[in-house]
Design a protein around this motif. Structure first.
Motif, PDB file in Angstrom:
ATOM      1  N   TYR B 420      38.238  33.270  28.701  1.00 30.35           N
ATOM      2  CA  TYR B 420      37.000  33.795  29.381  1.00 30.35           C
ATOM      3  C   TYR B 420      36.930  34.390  30.565  1.00 30.35           C
ATOM      4  O   TYR B 420      37.331  34.078  31.684  1.00 30.35           O
ATOM      5  CB  TYR B 420      36.145  32.204  29.437  1.00 30.35           C
ATOM      6  CG  TYR B 420      34.492  32.537  30.024  1.00 30.35           C
ATOM      7  CD1 TYR B 420      33.493  33.205  29.241  1.00 30.35           C
ATOM      8  CD2 TYR B 420      34.443  32.094  31.589  1.00 30.35           C
ATOM      9  CE1 TYR B 420      32.493  33.365  29.589  1.00 30.35           C
ATOM     10  CE2 TYR B 420      33.071  32.128  31.733  1.00 30.35           C
ATOM     11  CZ  TYR B 420      31.987  32.776  31.108  1.00 30.35           C
ATOM     12  OH  TYR B 420      30.870  33.213  31.538  1.00 30.35           O
ATOM     13  N   ASP B 422      38.769  36.685  31.313  1.00 34.42           N
ATOM     14  CA  ASP B 422      40.105  36.720  31.636  1.00 34.42           C
ATOM     15  C   ASP B 422      40.392  35.678  32.693  1.00 34.42           C
ATOM     16  O   ASP B 422      41.612  35.846  33.588  1.00 34.42           O
ATOM     17  CB  ASP B 422      40.440  37.966  32.372  1.00 34.42           C
ATOM     18  CG  ASP B 422      40.528  39.262  31.167  1.00 34.42           C
ATOM     19  OD1 ASP B 422      40.945  38.820  30.151  1.00 34.42           O
ATOM     20  OD2 ASP B 422      40.294  40.179  31.434  1.00 34.42           O
ATOM     21  N   ARG B 423      39.859  34.424  32.678  1.00 32.71           N
ATOM     22  CA  ARG B 423      39.944  33.466  33.756  1.00 32.71           C
ATOM     23  C   ARG B 423      40.605  32.225  33.420  1.00 32.71           C
ATOM     24  O   ARG B 423      41.505  31.707  33.590  1.00 32.71           O
ATOM     25  CB  ARG B 423      38.662  33.183  34.618  1.00 32.71           C
ATOM     26  CG  ARG B 423      38.652  33.978  35.707  1.00 32.71           C
ATOM     27  CD  ARG B 423      37.559  33.559  36.793  1.00 32.71           C
ATOM     28  NE  ARG B 423      36.335  32.727  36.369  1.00 32.71           N
ATOM     29  CZ  ARG B 423      35.246  32.827  36.426  1.00 32.71           C
ATOM     30  NH1 ARG B 423      34.724  34.050  37.230  1.00 32.71           N
ATOM     31  NH2 ARG B 423      34.153  32.204  35.834  1.00 32.71           N
ATOM     32  N   GLU B 424      39.678  31.674  32.440  1.00 30.50           N
ATOM     33  CA  GLU B 424      40.167  30.457  31.787  1.00 30.50           C
ATOM     34  C   GLU B 424      40.090  30.257  30.377  1.00 30.50           C
ATOM     35  O   GLU B 424      39.342  31.102  29.762  1.00 30.50           O
ATOM     36  CB  GLU B 424      39.554  29.085  32.374  1.00 30.50           C
ATOM     37  CG  GLU B 424      37.923  29.500  32.218  1.00 30.50           C
ATOM     38  CD  GLU B 424      37.018  28.107  32.862  1.00 30.50           C
ATOM     39  OE1 GLU B 424      37.664  27.050  32.544  1.00 30.50           O
ATOM     40  OE2 GLU B 424      36.206  28.605  33.719  1.00 30.50           O
ATOM     41  N   SER B 425      40.679  29.480  29.751  1.00 28.49           N
ATOM     42  CA  SER B 425      40.580  29.309  28.469  1.00 28.49           C
ATOM     43  C   SER B 425      39.378  28.873  27.848  1.00 28.49           C
ATOM     44  O   SER B 425      38.716  27.993  28.238  1.00 28.49           O
ATOM     45  CB  SER B 425      41.702  28.273  27.632  1.00 28.49           C
ATOM     46  OG  SER B 425      41.795  28.102  26.339  1.00 28.49           O
ATOM     47  N   CYS B 426      38.743  29.894  26.838  1.00 30.75           N
ATOM     48  CA  CYS B 426      37.474  29.396  26.378  1.00 30.75           C
ATOM     49  C   CYS B 426      37.109  28.391  25.453  1.00 30.75           C
ATOM     50  O   CYS B 426      36.298  27.826  25.395  1.00 30.75           O
ATOM     51  CB  CYS B 426      36.745  30.938  25.793  1.00 30.75           C
ATOM     52  SG  CYS B 426      37.328  31.306  24.269  1.00 30.75           S
ATOM     53  N   ALA B 526      48.667  38.118  36.590  1.00 28.05           N
ATOM     54  CA  ALA B 526      47.526  37.079  36.689  1.00 28.05           C
ATOM     55  C   ALA B 526      47.346  36.361  35.330  1.00 28.05           C
ATOM     56  O   ALA B 526      47.277  35.182  35.333  1.00 28.05           O
ATOM     57  CB  ALA B 526      46.536  37.806  37.041  1.00 28.05           C
ATOM     58  N   GLY B 531      49.001  34.258  40.119  1.00 27.26           N
ATOM     59  CA  GLY B 531      48.187  34.104  40.944  1.00 27.26           C
ATOM     60  C   GLY B 531      48.335  32.421  41.565  1.00 27.26           C
ATOM     61  O   GLY B 531      48.587  32.092  42.599  1.00 27.26           O
TER      62      GLY B 531
END
Lengths: 605, 688
Positions: B420, B422-426, B526, B531
């Protein structure tokens, strides 16, 4: 406790695991893991003769009596200053009680790998709670951190302490799965789930099957509910189901919240400085008359130099001052003969040839205790550790200048008119020349049969010794290994089994040199050595031969290296690939950094 | 369209005595075997060679039905053709005198001309512009040699043609049937512009095309053409002048011609013929693999496929289809009677490597063509990337059973990292609004696209007989998006990525006595968690804990990370061992479908830290071979590392568990697929 006791002096008669309580919502496994986090510094000693609460591991023959939940230890020798070590890191966990309280956050395991599964009651009846308690206890033996949250009374549990079925308990435990024991609990599970990934399983007393999945396909999913289980569910099957459900997909969507740290790399873009290069370099004192002359010690010292550290001969004068780290290195012979160096802080380099003496017990066990030792061979390290030393296994060490000349030789390799096989016989050092010759003869003759057009150079046997064996004329001997150019001209190198296996000798430098020279080496290993690490990545797996197979098949492999140019070429490329990967330009620095890190961790403060 | 009148075969002759004799002889030889009524006209265009007249005079006596024309002066090909057009009632075949026709040629051309709005028909040949056969066929029948097997080649083409009869911009003059319809509509060749010849047939065909008529190549018929005889020394100059004139008159023609050469309308026909040359055993099961790029690329899919090809080549023949820059390559690996498995590659039409859209028509056409040309007993889809979802639609009409291996969740979402923003698994959310925020930002796609995408997949789920996943969690992820029948799901783990024996012993000294060393292994960026690694390295900078990185760095690593750079996969366990690594850290937020680096760590005897979900979480928990964490919670990772530093026995426990975890060998994995292939071939479409 066993480990602790093995490392203690003889005056320590035993290790005491003190009694620990079971916090609400915790399990015996979690309590033990949390206790293990306590630093060794919290260990303390107590005199023999008093009763200690908890469990005690005693040396053989120490008399004791058990009184309820305490143990009384008697001194075998009343005049000896014997003691017990109380290790808070090893605990005897008290049995669960019927008390109910909100779950303690310490009930969550410190090492997250077992799923945390909370059996949550809303208005479940007592039989259901009892069945759930039974299942929770059983799950703990299947690597599931099961917990039970009820309103009361708490059913009997053996391995976990029940907690109150309130939101605070759920938040404290942050379970991966909530098993809702009734409809009300199902509603609570949806509302109280503390994370996006928490899923719910419904406990269904009427379920005919032991378990069934509930569709989680979008469009037909029902919130976090993923499965239903019945009271008859088999525990192993349930553990597998729970693990599966923990693996996702997440039942709840991501939430747009301010992110504390951006997901991309939050690094300031100043010019990079090498963290290690900027550290103060060490001064390495080489101790002992012959120190630095044995092969591994010399290579290690060369590595220190190559990594930019200062190397000096002899101990620093007492009045000298230095801002940087000072460490001292010696070899085993010097350390034993002269007692050179501080036993607690001097690194002793043990050569591969010393290994058999260590395993044979030629050096007193007590001499090793606490010593810092560098070896290149894993089995010796294991033996030393048992003796109480602190060994480190470093990669095979070749001096940087030797690496350079071997690499250069590989680059300028000249293919000889006749394929040449180098036969390593010096693994047999220690046995008589006649014995070595006798063992070699049969295998050499077999190899000549398979590769009649190749010439064979036996390394480790003098030409005259070879001549005396009446071997075919293409077989010659050489007392010492060839120089890099000579080595690179070989078609293949063979290390067939001798009386002592390759890894028993521990000296893998012959393999390392061949890899760097681009010469494929066929190695026969005993079955217990087929572990790839035994040869440190230096041998192409296609050339590792099992000692339990027919010698004819070994020779066929070697012969293929001689007769099949394409295959030999591929194996040679593999050699160079491994050489580049393993002996990269900064390998000396990485090795030295590792030794320094270990030295700093082990030496007395 | 041809009419009911006899076909007129016109053979202008100007010297080239031997060729002309052979040409006419071939026409006469094959005349009795045809039902087509034909009239033969041989025109001696004032040949200087006196043998021509003598021969033709004798011919007229022997075959009074042949019309012989002796021009009193050389009028040139164009004028002769126009005269024939004017004289004939029906279709006209213009046949160069340096050709040799073959059995059935006339039937073939006339049959091809029966289509609607046909202007011209040109057969395949060994020397004739776009209608020239592939070199493999020319070589196989020695068509460039002194003793070419002309009849053999014609039989081969007739037997193996796919009879596509594709449309071409222009016919080729060596042998061209011109329909009466075209003659009447277009008129004669432009004698004024093209004089004695060269370029006139191109001009005619272009004019026919402007009138809505089409020119086709008859890929069922072969006519041998000696080539290069016409016009002798004048040839090059005539070609040059014709080209200039055509360009002036039709400025679009050069570009159109270039484009036609690139796309090659006869490519499929030629590919079919090249394939027919392959000596292979029709009894062997053929498996068609669909993948996203060449099999020798670096990547998990390629490695997996190569393992299968190596292990199962004794039993199965393989065909691979994958996109490249200029189209789609079909690669065959079929065992020959001699026991060899040559690799042949054929390029099918296409456009760019990465097709856009949900159902790309070019990809669909190429994929359908691949299935038509290359018989497949089983279709094994490894990836839809580069094809769009077109294969799903095409496979609807294919009888062969279909196995789809799901390497990544592309079928669930075009943003197939499923991260989601590009941050966390959706987790593939129910709430469409979540995707509405993510897709435009990550893929520049509206959420409607996702609706259509998923609807397309959902409508075609039934075409896949077996869905294969490397892990249960990967299967569960796709089931989140679609109601896949559990009976059709198969879990086949990947084989051990490194072929080497496993350690038998854990180095206790390293685990218990040395500073804690944690290695992030893999591409440093990332998306893979760089990160988190940087934050971790900064947090432990003042402690003895070391954070290492092995692999290429795509983004900047913190100065406290000890970087080792790219590594050779096969020696990774040795590199980790040499560096004294005790824990491998895989901090990325993506829900992995398997985790090959995890397997590599197991082979090295090193425990792993990974996300609690996806295949990493599942495998870590199953084996007890490490620890899990929530990638969205940086503190959890730091706490875990600190705890592990203080409790080395926990690391030892997990390391020892790695020794007990079984990893399937490539032979075992291949055997599972072989079972699927064998089982699938007994399946019928009706059983789906």
């Amino acid at each position: 406790m066993h480990h602790q006791l093995a490392g203690q002096p003889a005056s320590v008669l035993g290790i005491v695991a003190p009694r620990a309580s079971l916090p609400s919502g915790s399990s015996v496994v979690t309590v033990a893991e949390r206790a293990d986090l306590r630093p060794d510094a919290e260990c303390h000693v107590t005199g023999v003769g008093s009763a200690v609460p908890g469990a005690v591991l005693l040396r053989a023959g120490v008399p004791f009596e058990v009184h309820g939940d305490t143990v009384e230890i008697h001194a075998p020798d009343p005049d000896a200053p014997d003691v017990l070590v109380i290790d808070p890191g090893a605990v005897a966990v008290a049995a669960p009680t019927s008390d109910l309280a909100p779950a303690d956050p310490a009930g969550r395991p410190p090492f997250r790998w077992r799923p945390v599964v909370l059996f949550l009651a809303g208005d479940a009846d007592e039989p259901t709670a009892r069945a759930a308690a039974h299942t929770a206890d059983a799950l703990i033996l299947h690597d599931v951190e099961a917990r039970l949250a009820v309103h009361g009374p708490a059913p009997a549990l053996r391995l976990t302490q029940a907690c109150l079925a309130i939101e605070a308990s759920v938040v404290a435990l942050r379970p991966d799965v909530i098993v809702a024991l009734d409809h009300r609990a199902l509603e609570h599970a949806e509302r109280w789930s503390p994370t996006r990934s928490t899923v719910t399983v419904a406990w269904d007393p009427d379920l005919g099957a032991s378990s069934e999945l509930v569709s989680w396909t979008i469009g037909s999913a029902r919130g976090r509910l993923r499965a239903r289980i019945g009271p008859d569910v088999e525990v192993g099957q349930l553990a597998a189901l729970l693990n599966r459900l923990c693996s996702g997909p997440h039942p709840a969507p991501p939430v747009d919240m301010p992110v504390d740290v951006p997901a991309d790399v939050a690094v300031q873009l100043e010019p990079r400085t090498d963290a290690h290069g900027s550290e103060p370099t060490s001064t390495v004192h080489v101790l002992g008359d012959g120190a630095g002359s044995t092969p591994v010690a010399r290579a290690l010292i060369d590595h220190f130099r190559a990594a930019g550290h200062e190397v000096v001969q002899g101990r620093a004068r007492k009045d000298s001052t230095s801002d940087g780290r000072e460490l001292s290195i010696t070899d085993l012979t010097s350390a034993r003969r002269t007692g050179t160096g501080d036993p607690d802080s001097t690194i002793i380099v043990v050569e591969p040839d010393d290994a058999s003496a260590i395993r044979a017990g030629d050096i007193d066990r007590s001499w090793w205790r606490g010593r810092l030792v560098v070896v290149t061979e894993r089995r010796t390290a294991h033996a030393l550790r048992v003796l109480g030393a602190h060994p480190i296994v470093v990669p095979i060490l070749l001096p940087p200048d030797e690496v350079a000349s071997l690499t250069d030789a590989a680059r300028h390799r000249i293919r000889p008119p006749v394929p040449t096989i180098g036969w390593i016989a010096d693994a047999d050092i220690g046995s008589s020349m006649a014995e070595r010759a006798r063992r070699s003869t049969a295998l050499v003759e077999l190899l000549v049969e398979h590769a009649p057009d190749a010439s064979i150079e036996i390394v480790g046997l003098a030409p005259a010794e070879v001549a005396a064996l009446s071997l075919p004329e293409q077989v010659t001997g050489r007392s010492i290994p060839p120089d890099p150019t000579g080595l690179a001209s070989w078609t293949a190198q063979v290390w067939l089994p001798a009386e002592r296996s390759l890894t028993d000798t521990g000296d893998l430098r012959t393999l390392a040199r061949a890899v760097l020279a681009g010469v494929p080496t066929a190695v026969v290993l005993t079955d217990h050595e087929l572990d790839g690490r035994a040869v440190g990545g230096l041998v192409d797996p296609q050339l590792v031969l099992s000692g339990s197979t027919d010698p004819g098949s070994w020779c066929a492999t070697v012969a293929r290296l001689v007769t099949d140019d394409a295959w030999r070429g591929a194996r040679s490329v593999e050699c160079r690939r491994r050489a580049q990967a393993l002996f990269a330009s900064d390998s000396a620095r990485h090795t030295v950094d590792r030794v320094i890190g270990w030295y700093d961790a082990r030496r007395p403060a | 369209m041809t009419n009911g009148d006899a076909v007129t075969i016109v053979i202008p002759v100007y010297d080239g005595f031997d060729d002309a004799v052979a040409c006419v002889a071939s026409v006469l030889r094959h005349a009795p075997s045809t039902d087509v009524a034909a009239r033969i006209v041989v025109i001696d265009d004032a040949s200087p060679d006196p043998r021509i007249r003598t021969w033709l005079d004798a011919l007229s006596v022997e075959h009074p039905d042949i019309q012989i024309v002796h021009n009193d002066r050389n009028r040139g090909f164009v004028a002769n053709a126009n005269a024939a057009f004017a004289d004939a009632d029906g279709d006209v075949i213009l046949l160069n005198a340096d050709t040799i026709v073959t059995d059935g040629w006339l039937d073939g051309l006339v049959d091809a001309a029966r289509g609607p709005d046909i202007a011209t028909v040109t057969p395949l040949t060994n020397s004739g512009s776009i209608c020239t056969l592939a070199s493999s066929v020319i070589d196989a029948f020695g068509l460039d040699d002194d003793d070419p097997d002309i009849d053999g080649c014609a039989r081969f083409i007739r037997a193996n043609s796919i009879a596509a009869r594709p449309e071409v911009i222009t016919g080729v003059g060596f042998c061209m049937l011109v329909t009466r319809t075209a003659i009447d509509a277009v008129g004669p060749f432009d004698e004024v512009a093209y004089g004695r010849g060269y370029g006139e047939e191109v001009d005619f065909c272009i004019r026919a095309g402007r009138l809505g008529l089409v020119n086709i190549a008859d890929d069922t018929t072969f006519v041998f053409h000696r080539g290069g005889v016409s016009f002798g020394d004048e040839r090059s100059e005539r070609m040059r002048q014709a080209s200039i004139f055509l360009h002036k008159r039709y400025p679009f023609f050069r570009a159109a011609n270039r484009s036609e050469r690139l796309l090659d309308p006869l490519r499929a026909s030629f590919t079919a013929l090249a394939l027919a040359l392959d000596d292979h055993d029709p009894q062997r099961t053929r498996v068609l693999h669909v993948l996203h790029g060449p099999p020798d690329d670096v990547g998990g899919t390629e490695k997996h496929l190569t393992g299968l090809l190596d292990a199962l080549g004794d039993e199965f023949d393989f065909t691979l289809v994958y996109p490249v820059e200029s189209g789609f390559v079909v690669q065959t690996r079929w065992r020959t009677g001699a026991g060899a498995t040559p690799i042949h590659e054929h390029l099918l039409p296409g456009s760019v490597r990465w097709v856009a859209g949900i159902d790309d028509p070019v990809a669909a056409e190429s994929f359908a063509m691949a299935l038509d040309l290359f018989t497949a007993d089983v279709v094994h889809v490894h990836s839809f990337n580069g094809f769009s979802l077109a294969p799903l639609r095409v496979l609807e009409h294919v009888d062969a059973p279909v196995i789809a291996f799901v390497h990544d969740p592309f079928l669930a979402c075009p943003h197939y990292s499923l991260l989601y923003l590009d941050r966390e698994s959706c987790g593939i959310p129910e709430d469409r609004a979540v995707c509405g925020r993510c897709l435009p930002a990550t893929e520049q796609l509206p959420v409607d696209h996702l609706d259509e995408f998923r609807a397309t997949v959902r409508d075609h789920l039934h075409v896949v007989d077996r869905w294969v996943f490397a892990s249960r969690s990967a299967a569960d992820l796709l089931v989140r998006a679609y109601p896949i029948d559990p009976e059709r799901i198969e879990i086949i783990e990947h084989a051990a990525p490194i072929d080497r024996p496993r350690p038998g012993l854990i180095d206790e000294s390293r685990v218990l006595d040395e500073p804690l060393r944690v290695a992030f292994v893999g591409r440093g960026w990332a998306k893979k968690g760089l990160g988190a690694v940087n934050r971790l390295a900064r947090a432990v900078a003042e402690t003895p804990i070391e954070i290492h990185h092995f692999g290429p760095l795509r983004e900047r690593a913190d100065d406290h990370v000890i970087t080792h750079g790219p590594y050779e996969n096969v020696v990774l366990p040795d590199l980790l061992d040499r560096a004294g690594i005790q824990i491998v850290l895989l901090p990325g937020p993506t829900a992995e479908t398997y985790g090959l680096v995890l397997s590599e760590a197991i082979i090295a005897g090193i425990p792993v830290i990974g996300a609690h979900y996806g295949a990493l979480g599942q495998r870590i928990r199953d084996g007890g071979i490490g620890w899990t964490f929530d990638p969205t919670d940086p503190d959890e990772l730091l706490d875990l590392i600190r705890h592990l530093d203080r409790c080395r026995r926990e690391i030892l426990r997990a390391a020892q568990r790695t020794l007990t975890v079984a990893l399937p060998s490539s032979t075992e994995v291949a055997a599972r697929y072989a079972d699927l292939y064998r089982g699938s071939t007994h399946q019928t479409r009706g059983s789906r």
